[in-house]
Design an enzyme around this catalytic site. Structure first.
Site: not given
Ligand code: PBG
Ligand code: ZN
Length: 324
Positions: A196, A248
């Site tokens: 991520k 992601k």
């Molecule tokens: C939280 C999380 C996020 C997303 C999924 N889980 C946001 C982040 O990490 O700031 C993002 C999902 C999206 O943008 O559709 N940890």
């Molecule tokens: Zn988070």
């Protein structure tokens, strides 16, 4: 006249022939639909940065499960929007906190569906970070691991089908695996957000999930410039016992999906995040692109790169787009 030696156009002559020759197929079974659930909300609230996506009241979000099912979707991932935020995000593991209640309710209403829970703290902390803040202003890794373990056990007690940790803490999969196994939930799989990135594409999600974040997540999420580091994160999560991995965001990181496919035998998911959704929606609204064509092209690209499944806010639209 010049005669080409190979005529690739021959196999593109008719729709049926093109269907026959297609290498990558998108199926409704491949899709996971994210749902935002807010406690103490009266009626569903549109998210301005994500046209077509709403926050759903805790009292009535079952309707969105029904809508997903009617659209041929069997898997959902739940995000809680908390009104009980504190420095550690303790509501996320409270015995009858929002995570517990929404998972239990979803499972009761839709026992046939796969109910996944995002395991993190940013929607539950008052500072918006994905864990406990240390006095140096950084998120404390190991204290956060203890809380991720507690949140995971709470989600399991509520009947969750899949745990999906998104905090990007080192050792999170091992900590969760150990805790849920000890609590009697060795059968519950972990789908880790393993690669991520600290992306600008999460902007609309922050509105959707009611997160007000001071600063950024660069000390825990991967640097967008670093594919090797992100692949190492996935390798470590696999070694810690992750059952499935995830990349992601999706579209900017197809190279990572492709390389992860070569690196692991585990299933791989791609998360088409909120900013990807918004880019397609707003470009289509402006008449610049055709939404259906671009959505199917993007989702197919994830599969072509090596993803087995995709988390997407477009999930409910795909049935119609495929003409089903
Ligand atoms: C939280 C999380 C996020 C997303 C999924 N889980 C946001 C982040 O990490 O700031 C993002 C999902 C999206 O943008 O559709 N940890
Ligand atoms: Zn988070």
């Amino acid at each position: 006249m010049i005669q080409p030696t190979r005529r690739l156009r021959r196999l593109r002559n008719t729709p049926a022939l093109r269907d026959l020759m297609r290498e990558t197929r998108l199926h409704l079974d491949d899709l996971i639909y994210p749902i935002f659930i807010e406690e103490e909300l009266d009626k569903k609230m549109p998210i301005a940065a994500m046209p077509g996506v709403d926050r759903h009241p805790e009292a009535s979000f079952e309707r969105e499960l029904d809508a997903a099912r009617a659209a041929g979707i069997k898997s959902v991932i739940l995000f809680g929007v908390s009104r009980h935020k504190d420095p550690t995000g303790s509501d996320a593991w409270a015995e009858k906190g929002l995570v517990y209640r929404m998972v239990a309710k979803a499972k009761k209403h839709a026992p046939d569906m796969t109910i996944m829970a995002d395991i993190c703290f940013c929607e539950y902390t008052d500072h918006g970070h994905c864990g406990v803040l240390h006095e140096d202003g950084h998120v404390h890794n190991d204290l956060t691991l203890e809380n991720l373990a507690k949140q995971s056990v709470t989600a399991c007690r509520a009947g969750v089908d899949v745990l999906a940790p998104s905090a990007m803490m080192d050792g999170m999969v091992a900590a969760m695996r150990e805790a849920v196994d000890a609590a009697g939930f060795a059968h519950v799989p972990i789908l880790s957000y393993s690669s991520k990135f600290a992306s600008g594409l999460y902007g609309p999600f922050r509105e959707a999930s009611g997160v007000r974040l001071n600063g950024d997540r660069k000390t825990y999420q991967a640097d967008p410039a670093n594919a090797r580091a992100a692949l190492l994160e996935s390798a470590l999560d696999e070694a810690e016992g992750a059952d499935a991995l995830m990349v992601k965001p999706g579209l900017f990181y197809l190279d990572v999906i492709q390389r992860l496919r070569a690196q692991t035998l585990l299933p791989i998911g791609a998360y088409q995040v909120s900013g990807e959704y918004a880019m397609i929606k707003f470009a289509a609204k402006a008449g610049a692109i055709d939404e259906k064509t671009v959505v199917l092209e993007a989702l197919t690209a994830f599969k072509r790169a090596g993803a087995d499944f995709v988390l997407t806010y477009f999930a409910k639209d795909v049935k119609g787009y495929l003409g089903l």
